[in-house]
Design a protein around this motif. Structure first.
Motif, PDB file in Angstrom:
ATOM      1  N   PHE A  27       1.180   1.497  -4.647  1.00 45.14           N
ATOM      2  CA  PHE A  27       0.365   0.603  -3.835  1.00 45.14           C
ATOM      3  C   PHE A  27       0.153  -0.689  -4.629  1.00 45.14           C
ATOM      4  O   PHE A  27      -0.407  -0.652  -5.729  1.00 45.14           O
ATOM      5  N   ASN A  38      -2.166   4.947  10.973  1.00 39.73           N
ATOM      6  CA  ASN A  38      -0.873   4.475  10.474  1.00 39.73           C
ATOM      7  C   ASN A  38      -0.388   3.206  11.178  1.00 39.73           C
ATOM      8  O   ASN A  38       0.731   2.759  10.955  1.00 39.73           O
ATOM      9  N   ASN A  41      -3.588  -1.866   8.391  1.00 40.80           N
ATOM     10  CA  ASN A  41      -3.497  -2.239   6.982  1.00 40.80           C
ATOM     11  C   ASN A  41      -4.827  -1.919   6.291  1.00 40.80           C
ATOM     12  O   ASN A  41      -5.894  -2.179   6.851  1.00 40.80           O
ATOM     13  N   LYS A  88      -3.003   6.784   1.848  1.00 37.54           N
ATOM     14  CA  LYS A  88      -1.700   7.225   2.373  1.00 37.54           C
ATOM     15  C   LYS A  88      -1.711   7.416   3.886  1.00 37.54           C
ATOM     16  O   LYS A  88      -0.645   7.573   4.495  1.00 37.54           O
ATOM     17  N   LYS A  95      -0.894   2.314   7.464  1.00 36.44           N
ATOM     18  CA  LYS A  95       0.438   1.713   7.560  1.00 36.44           C
ATOM     19  C   LYS A  95       0.840   1.088   6.229  1.00 36.44           C
ATOM     20  O   LYS A  95       1.919   1.366   5.681  1.00 36.44           O
ATOM     21  N   THR A  96      -0.007   0.210   5.714  1.00 37.55           N
ATOM     22  CA  THR A  96       0.202  -0.374   4.389  1.00 37.55           C
ATOM     23  C   THR A  96      -1.101  -0.248   3.610  1.00 37.55           C
ATOM     24  O   THR A  96      -2.194  -0.343   4.184  1.00 37.55           O
ATOM     25  N   ALA A  97      -0.961  -0.045   2.308  1.00 40.34           N
ATOM     26  CA  ALA A  97      -2.140   0.063   1.447  1.00 40.34           C
ATOM     27  C   ALA A  97      -1.985  -0.893   0.275  1.00 40.34           C
ATOM     28  O   ALA A  97      -0.931  -0.954  -0.369  1.00 40.34           O
ATOM     29  N   ASN A  98      -3.035  -1.652   0.001  1.00 39.03           N
ATOM     30  CA  ASN A  98      -3.046  -2.611  -1.091  1.00 39.03           C
ATOM     31  C   ASN A  98      -4.341  -2.436  -1.881  1.00 39.03           C
ATOM     32  O   ASN A  98      -5.361  -1.963  -1.348  1.00 39.03           O
ATOM     33  N   THR A 111       1.031  -9.281   7.845  1.00 34.65           N
ATOM     34  CA  THR A 111       1.926  -8.468   7.019  1.00 34.65           C
ATOM     35  C   THR A 111       2.592  -9.312   5.947  1.00 34.65           C
ATOM     36  O   THR A 111       2.672  -8.920   4.775  1.00 34.65           O
ATOM     37  N   LEU A 148       0.072 -10.307   3.149  1.00 37.53           N
ATOM     38  CA  LEU A 148      -0.233  -9.229   2.220  1.00 37.53           C
ATOM     39  C   LEU A 148       0.942  -8.941   1.288  1.00 37.53           C
ATOM     40  O   LEU A 148       0.744  -8.609   0.110  1.00 37.53           O
ATOM     41  N   GLN A 149       2.148  -9.080   1.785  1.00 34.10           N
ATOM     42  CA  GLN A 149       3.325  -8.871   0.935  1.00 34.10           C
ATOM     43  C   GLN A 149       3.409  -9.935  -0.162  1.00 34.10           C
ATOM     44  O   GLN A 149       3.703  -9.626  -1.322  1.00 34.10           O
ATOM     45  N   THR A 158       0.489  -9.657  -3.080  1.00 30.31           N
ATOM     46  CA  THR A 158       0.350  -8.462  -3.921  1.00 30.31           C
ATOM     47  C   THR A 158       1.595  -8.228  -4.765  1.00 30.31           C
ATOM     48  O   THR A 158       2.669  -8.766  -4.479  1.00 30.31           O
TER      49      THR A 158
END
Length: 668
Positions: free
Chosen positions: A268, A358, A361, A374, A377-380, A538, A541-542, A545
């Protein structure tokens, strides 16, 4: 009194002033700079008709009798009827205790209850007073008189009036008073000017420097009455809980490290510094949605505008949003225990919710249980400062590329604001961030799990919401609050001060938040249109991180080093309190030495420091606070040493847990 005597007195007054200025230049240069060339107006020291040095203020003498005699009477009264604050802990019922530290603290409480009448006698009868706050200096004779009669370890003098303090500098010599505190291992500190907030902040600073065990019992010596002194006493009652908020325990840090390792091994990614990425959505209004009661009145607005605003849900507010068909763009969590899962499971099992986890975010503190992350959908991750796991990330972050914001605790709303500001957003609306309530029955959104018929902790929640503490309201004069909400609000204010460029609005019908403009939700207008919002979130966040430098191999190597160093440090600390103590004062001195060792470790290795500091602060303060219940000194000695022995066993036990369970699933 003849003219010669008057002249001699004036010469002595001037000599005392010069001696004090010399001392202040050595010890308190800022105070010295304020008074080295000071010219008082309408106030000063004068010789009255009885030949006494007196405070002359606006055409009349402040003292109607000899100031020295008045001071003696005031000290005698203080010693017979002291005003003080006494540290205490609210313990959970036995079935609600899951941590070893909680069990031991309650055990200490139980023993003391059995052995005493649970009443503090007259604490001024102690051989030494550990901490005295003088509120108002006058000419200072009362300070001199008390320190002549009693040994005092730490003194804090607050005099709001510069003219009065300048007069004091003529009347008592401060160096002997400084030296008396120093000889006891303490300090003599002075603050001139300021308001009721100043006193609270200065006391907090002294406790951090001298050790929080000094707050086990604090004496307050008020020299004169004034509206400011009344407000100051009220303010200290209001915010004293902040002096011991958020210390944490060794067990907490083990859980935090365990979850941090699990989250990084699950890959993550961690939020980077704002300067390392661009946020193309920075001008889009962000609505941080917490679970306060005023959320209910904002549901319609959020439903109507959900496509053109960014919605950030906080903890249990997620259910309130989803049951109303409002899908947040980001969800925030911060609780470290795996017990948080029950709130998440309640959402998954709700029949009236169509959105799945799921599809969402999540951004969470590094300490949050990976089993929760978990499910999304996405974890940060956002790095939590002053945390074992957070410091682990910082130690691995050789490029200094990750974000380390202040004020992420104690509630999830704090974490949410930290996330939003670190992502670079400029306009924030707080929704349901009440930090209080108008009615004790309506403490959260009616759509949240707290009002579900099968909610298991309902009685605990009801008890936590029983309060008579009031603060300034956002749209009303006052609202009820509790210590947790008040501390959370305070940290929101701290975070906003760190980000002055962020324009914040408070739409909640709760506590007033300094730095957030009150604005009713019905008055908010959304003019922008937001196209392809999900894809843009999305992408943000990509870009914001990374996992650079956070490999599993580097983490494992670092942990072994930390474990070995922690063992050696704990052995050193335990050695300090290994002798048999025969007086309370001996134990205080030992605690003071441990505190100095902790401060040195803070500068040397912040991970080791944060692992153990909270446990030492809590147990030192609580053990010391409980000694004041014992009038029988033999029983007190026995109690103190038994507590220390039990504490040593606890430290060894928790260290073993750190060795064998740091990389295992958390126990709670």
């Amino acid at each position: 009194m003849n003219t010669v005597d008057n002249e001699l007195k004036k010469m002595m007054l001037h000599a005392t002033l010069l001696a004090n200025l010399t001392l202040l230049k050595e010890k308190m240069p800022r105070v010295y700079d304020a008074f080295k060339d000071y010219k008082p107006t309408n106030t000063g020291v004068a010789i009255d008709s009885n030949g006494n040095e007196n405070l002359y203020n606006n055409g009349k003498f402040a003292y109607t009798e000899s100031p020295r005699e008045f001071a003696k009477k005031q000290v005698d009264k203080f010693l017979k009827n002291p005003i003080y604050s006494h540290y205490n802990i609210k313990h959970a019922v036995d079935v609600g205790i899951v941590f070893k530290h909680s069990a031991l603290l309650k055990s200490i409480n139980n023993v003391r209850n059995e052995e005493t009448d649970s009443k503090v006698g007259r604490p001024t009868n102690e051989n030494r007073l550990e901490f005295v706050c003088f509120l108002g200096g006058g000419l200072g004779y009362q300070i001199e008189e008390l320190l002549n009669k009693k040994a005092v370890r730490n003194v804090f003098l607050f005099e709001p009036n510069f003219n009065s303090f300048y007069a004091l500098l003529h009347c008592i010599e401060l160096r002997p008073l400084f030296n008396k505190c120093l000889s006891q291992g303490g300090v003599f500190t002075i603050r001139v000017g300021g308001d009721e907030h100043t006193i609270s902040n200065e006391i907090s600073k002294l406790l951090m420097e001298q050790g929080h065990f000094n707050m086990s019992l604090i004496h307050f010596f008020q020299h004169y009455d004034s509206p400011l002194m009344t407000k100051s006493m009220d303010k200290m009652k209001e915010v004293a809980h902040r002096w011991h908020g958020g210390w944490g325990f060794f067990e907490d840090e083990i859980i935090g490290i365990s979850h941090t390792l699990s989250n990084l091994k699950a890959r993550f990614p961690v939020l980077k510094k704002t300067s390392l990425f661009k946020n193309p959505l920075k001008n889009i209004p962000v609505f941080i949605v917490a679970n306060g009661p005023s959320l209910d009145s904002a549901i319609e607005f959020l439903l109507e505008n959900k496509d053109n605003i960014i919605i950030v849900s906080c903890g249990t507010a997620l259910k309130a949003l989803l049951v109303n068909d409002i899908k947040p763009d980001m969800h925030i969590e911060m609780e470290r225990t795996a017990g948080l899962s029950k709130h998440i499971e309640a959402i998954e099992n709700a029949a009236n919710i169509t959105v799945k986890l799921n599809e969402l975010n999540i951004i969470a503190l590094n300490t949050v249980y990976d089993g929760i992350l978990k499910r999304f959908k996405t974890a940060n991750l956002l790095t939590k400062i002053n945390d074992g796991g957070g410091f682990l990330i910082q130690r691995l972050d050789k490029k200094q590329m990750y974000s380390y914001p202040v004020g992420t605790n104690p509630t999830v709303t704090n974490t949410a604001l930290a996330v939003v500001t670190e992502l670079g957003f400029d306009k924030v609306y707080l929704v349901g961030a009440d930090f209080g309530f108008i009615s004790n029955e309506h403490h959260h959104s009616k759509h949240s799990a707290y009002y579900d018929s099968d909610y298991k902790d309902k009685e605990v929640m009801i008890e936590n919401m029983q309060t008579d503490k009031c603060v300034k309201g956002n749209f009303t004069d006052t609202v009820f609050t509790n210590n947790l909400f008040d501390l959370s609000k305070s940290n929101i204010e701290v975070l906003l001060r760190h980000h002055p460029h962020v324009k914040a609005f408070n739409t909640s019908n709760g506590a007033y938040i300094y730095g957030a403009q009150p604005k009713r939700i019905v008055d908010v207008r959304i003019k922008n249109k937001l196209i392809n919002k999900s894809a843009k979130i999305t992408s943000l966040l990509q870009n914001a991180t990374s996992l650079t430098l956070l490999s599993e191999k580097r983490m494992d190597t670092c942990i072994v080093e930390i474990q070995n160093k922690t063992k050696a440090f704990l052995e050193q600390l335990i050695t300090v309190t290994s002798p048999y103590f025969t007086t309370r004062e001996e134990l205080v001195d030992a605690f003071a030495l441990q505190h100095k060792m902790l401060l040195n470790m803070r500068d040397e290795d912040d991970v080791i420091y944060i692992l153990v500091q909270g446990t030492f602060k809590y147990f030192q303060t609580y053990i010391m606070a409980n000694t004041y219940f014992y009038d029988n000194l033999d029983k007190r000695i026995e109690f103190m040493n038994a507590c220390i022995d039990a504490f040593h066993e606890h430290l060894n036990d928790i260290y073993q847990e750190f060795i064998f369970s740091y990389n295992k699933p958390a126990k709670v």
